[in-house]
Structure formats: structure tokens, C-alpha cells
Design a protein around this motif. Sequence first.
Motif, PDB file in Angstrom:
ATOM      1  N   GLY A   1       0.942  -0.983   0.044  1.00 47.90           N
ATOM      2  CA  GLY A   1      -0.011   0.068   0.133  1.00 47.90           C
ATOM      3  C   GLY A   1       0.884   1.348  -0.004  1.00 47.90           C
ATOM      4  N   ARG A   2       0.275   2.374  -0.222  1.00 45.72           N
ATOM      5  CA  ARG A   2       0.834   3.757  -0.130  1.00 45.72           C
ATOM      6  C   ARG A   2       1.546   4.224   1.181  1.00 45.72           C
ATOM      7  NH1 ARG A   2       1.531   6.169  -4.589  1.00 45.72           N
ATOM      8  NH2 ARG A   2       2.312   8.151  -3.363  1.00 45.72           N
ATOM      9  N   ARG A   3       1.015   3.641   2.057  1.00 44.31           N
ATOM     10  CA  ARG A   3       1.431   4.010   3.593  1.00 44.31           C
ATOM     11  C   ARG A   3       2.386   2.937   4.240  1.00 44.31           C
ATOM     12  NH1 ARG A   3       0.030   7.727   5.783  1.00 44.31           N
ATOM     13  NH2 ARG A   3      -1.719   9.244   6.272  1.00 44.31           N
ATOM     14  N   ALA A   4       3.535   3.442   4.870  1.00 50.00           N
ATOM     15  CA  ALA A   4       4.230   2.473   5.365  1.00 50.00           C
ATOM     16  C   ALA A   4       3.787   2.235   6.993  1.00 50.00           C
ATOM     17  CB  ALA A   4       5.753   3.162   5.772  1.00 50.00           C
ATOM     18  N   GLY A   5       4.202   0.936   7.385  1.00 49.15           N
ATOM     19  CA  GLY A   5       3.576   0.806   8.738  1.00 49.15           C
ATOM     20  C   GLY A   5       4.306   1.467   9.840  1.00 49.15           C
ATOM     21  N   PRO A   6       3.959   1.248  10.990  1.00 47.24           N
ATOM     22  CA  PRO A   6       4.526   2.015  12.128  1.00 47.24           C
ATOM     23  C   PRO A   6       5.945   1.255  12.461  1.00 47.24           C
ATOM     24  CG  PRO A   6       2.805   0.596  13.098  1.00 47.24           C
ATOM     25  CD  PRO A   6       2.539   0.570  11.544  1.00 47.24           C
ATOM     26  N   ALA A   7       6.534   1.814  12.827  1.00 45.93           N
ATOM     27  CA  ALA A   7       8.056   1.261  13.371  1.00 45.93           C
ATOM     28  C   ALA A   7       7.897   0.365  14.727  1.00 45.93           C
ATOM     29  CB  ALA A   7       8.997   2.242  13.878  1.00 45.93           C
ATOM     30  N   THR A   8       8.036  -0.944  14.773  1.00 40.47           N
ATOM     31  CA  THR A   8       7.647  -1.913  15.550  1.00 40.47           C
ATOM     32  C   THR A   8       8.911  -2.280  16.524  1.00 40.47           C
ATOM     33  OG1 THR A   8       7.892  -3.794  14.124  1.00 40.47           O
ATOM     34  CG2 THR A   8       5.793  -2.702  14.545  1.00 40.47           C
ATOM     35  N   ALA A   9      10.211  -1.671  16.099  1.00 36.02           N
ATOM     36  CA  ALA A   9      11.189  -2.128  16.964  1.00 36.02           C
ATOM     37  C   ALA A   9      12.366  -0.891  16.483  1.00 36.02           C
ATOM     38  CB  ALA A   9      11.797  -3.540  16.439  1.00 36.02           C
ATOM     39  N   THR A  10      13.158  -0.792  17.579  1.00 37.05           N
ATOM     40  CA  THR A  10      14.563   0.162  17.350  1.00 37.05           C
ATOM     41  C   THR A  10      15.289  -0.387  16.051  1.00 37.05           C
ATOM     42  OG1 THR A  10      14.635   0.653  19.554  1.00 37.05           O
ATOM     43  CG2 THR A  10      16.497   1.175  18.359  1.00 37.05           C
ATOM     44  N   GLY A  11      15.691   0.388  15.111  1.00 34.44           N
ATOM     45  CA  GLY A  11      16.524   0.153  14.132  1.00 34.44           C
ATOM     46  C   GLY A  11      15.777  -0.423  13.053  1.00 34.44           C
ATOM     47  N   VAL A  12      14.388  -0.477  12.795  1.00 36.37           N
ATOM     48  CA  VAL A  12      13.722  -1.133  11.589  1.00 36.37           C
ATOM     49  C   VAL A  12      13.341   0.290  10.797  1.00 36.37           C
ATOM     50  CG1 VAL A  12      11.978  -2.301  11.167  1.00 36.37           C
ATOM     51  CG2 VAL A  12      13.076  -3.081  13.015  1.00 36.37           C
ATOM     52  N   ARG A  13      13.322  -0.280   9.647  1.00 38.95           N
ATOM     53  CA  ARG A  13      12.832   0.941   8.695  1.00 38.95           C
ATOM     54  C   ARG A  13      11.394   0.459   8.081  1.00 38.95           C
ATOM     55  NH1 ARG A  13      15.872   4.445   5.039  1.00 38.95           N
ATOM     56  NH2 ARG A  13      14.382   5.621   4.225  1.00 38.95           N
ATOM     57  N   PRO A  14      10.390   1.114   8.605  1.00 38.31           N
ATOM     58  CA  PRO A  14       9.082   0.771   7.839  1.00 38.31           C
ATOM     59  C   PRO A  14       9.101   1.261   6.279  1.00 38.31           C
ATOM     60  CG  PRO A  14       8.684   2.389   9.566  1.00 38.31           C
ATOM     61  CD  PRO A  14      10.382   2.033   9.530  1.00 38.31           C
ATOM     62  N   LEU A  15       8.617   0.593   5.488  1.00 33.92           N
ATOM     63  CA  LEU A  15       8.390   1.083   4.131  1.00 33.92           C
ATOM     64  C   LEU A  15       6.919   0.604   3.461  1.00 33.92           C
ATOM     65  CD1 LEU A  15      11.781   0.631   2.436  1.00 33.92           C
ATOM     66  CD2 LEU A  15      10.975   2.930   3.442  1.00 33.92           C
ATOM     67  N   GLY A  16       6.504   1.427   2.832  1.00 34.45           N
ATOM     68  CA  GLY A  16       5.133   1.003   1.980  1.00 34.45           C
ATOM     69  C   GLY A  16       5.367   0.450   0.553  1.00 34.45           C
ATOM     70  N   ASP A  17       4.783  -0.424  -0.127  1.00 28.72           N
ATOM     71  CA  ASP A  17       5.106  -0.901  -1.374  1.00 28.72           C
ATOM     72  C   ASP A  17       3.849  -0.644  -2.072  1.00 28.72           C
ATOM     73  OD1 ASP A  17       5.479  -2.024  -3.465  1.00 28.72           O
ATOM     74  OD2 ASP A  17       5.749  -4.208  -2.785  1.00 28.72           O
ATOM     75  N   PRO A  18       3.634   0.488  -2.653  1.00 25.27           N
ATOM     76  CA  PRO A  18       2.163   0.935  -3.400  1.00 25.27           C
ATOM     77  C   PRO A  18       1.607  -0.057  -4.501  1.00 25.27           C
ATOM     78  CG  PRO A  18       3.871   2.768  -3.222  1.00 25.27           C
ATOM     79  CD  PRO A  18       4.625   1.494  -2.772  1.00 25.27           C
ATOM     80  N   ALA A  19       2.545  -0.557  -5.156  1.00 25.33           N
ATOM     81  CA  ALA A  19       2.090  -1.474  -6.339  1.00 25.33           C
ATOM     82  C   ALA A  19       1.896  -2.948  -6.005  1.00 25.33           C
ATOM     83  CB  ALA A  19       2.974  -1.335  -7.765  1.00 25.33           C
TER      84      ALA A  19
END
Length: 231
Positions: free
Chosen positions: A164-182
Motif C-alpha cells: 500500500g501507499r502508507r508505511a507501517g509503524p516502526a515496531t522495533a528500534t533500528g527497523v525501517r518501515p516502508l510501503g509498497d504501493p504497487a
Amino acid sequence: MGVPDADGQGPPDGLPGLPPEWGRVVVPDDASALAEEARQVRRELRRGPRHTHRPARVRLGLPLLVLLVSMLATLAGLAAVTWPRPQRSGDAPTVLPRATTAAPSAVGPLPALDLVGADDTPVPLRSLLPAMIILVDACACADEVGTAAATAPAGVTVVTVTEGRRAGPATATGVRPLGDPAGGLRSYLHLAAQPGTGVALLVDRQGRLVRVVPELGPATDYRDDLVRLAG
């Protein structure tokens, strides 16, 4: 008194009258003259039962035999279908596995995808390599993601990707949350989302997918792979 014979002569004294349709009856003086007629009568009597009774039995017996064979074949077929078969000792019951989409072990280089960061800015996937990319659109898997972040050596980026177009929340330290629109990652890998399951992709510096972890679990399942990615 008897009835006259065909020539108008009456029967001999003491003999009953004979039917007129028999015609003239001549009794020879010598009984040996009747020997040939007697042999013919005996021959006809011996031959009579064989020619009269046996064909009747044969004509009646063949249809009965065919009917009996047909009935036995039908009963045998029904017994083979309906008779319960005993289960052999040691046989395990048949269990149909749950339909899943098999994850590839290695499919070569990943495509140059642009994902979306928390501020909606594009993030080139190749700029994060080497990386452990965790697909979390079917499962947040916060504990498993935290374990992966704590296990990853320096230089290996842990990324969570939500379709989806929105990245999810950061659930842990050092993790990079991203979204995959397509939904490019799942489409490229032909991975269907399984509820409650997080899938991890281990990608080296050259962008080559070296391993797919179909169900993210204990760190022992992938720790050695993370060390190799950092090398």
C-alpha cells in the motif's frame, strides 16, 4: 363279439375288437417273421429318450446357466464396492495439507523497486542493501521483527514492508518501515499473503535474493544468513 376289421372280417374268437383305422391286421403263423419289426421297435424305444428329453434339458439349462453367471458377477461387483476394507496396521490417516504458495529459495536479482517511506518520499530498494526485508502486510509480527533487528549485524538493514501507499509503524528500534504501493515485491516473487505469517527476504549487496524465509520465526533459523550478508 369284436368289431369286423377293414376287410369286413371279424376278430378271432376270444380277442377284443381293434380300431378300424388300424386297417387289416394279419397275424403270421411263424412268430419269427416279426423279429425284424421287434428290433426296429426296440431301437426306436432306446433312441427316443435321447432325442426327446435331452434337447429339452439343454434348451432349458443354457439360459439358466447364463442367468446364474450374470447374477454372480453382479453380486461380486457390489461386494467389491461396498465391502469395508480393514485399515492396515501402521497406516496413518490421509491428511490434506493446507494450500500454500511455495516461496522461492533464490530467484536472482530483485527488480529496482522504489518503495515509500513514512513521509511519502520514494526510497529506492537498492539503497538499503544488504537488507533483511520482512513483508508484514499479513502479520505485524512485532516480536519476530524485534528479534530480527536485534540479531542483524552492523551493515545489514532490517526493513518492514506493508503493501500500500502508507508505511507501517516502526515496531522495533533500528527497523525501517516502508510501503509498497504497487505490491511489486509479492508480485515479482509470486508470494500470496498468509494471515498471521511474516515472510523475510535476505538480499545481498548486489541486490541478489539469496534466501526466502517463508515464515519468520526464531533467530536461529536465519542468523548465519545475516552474518554472510554482512561479510
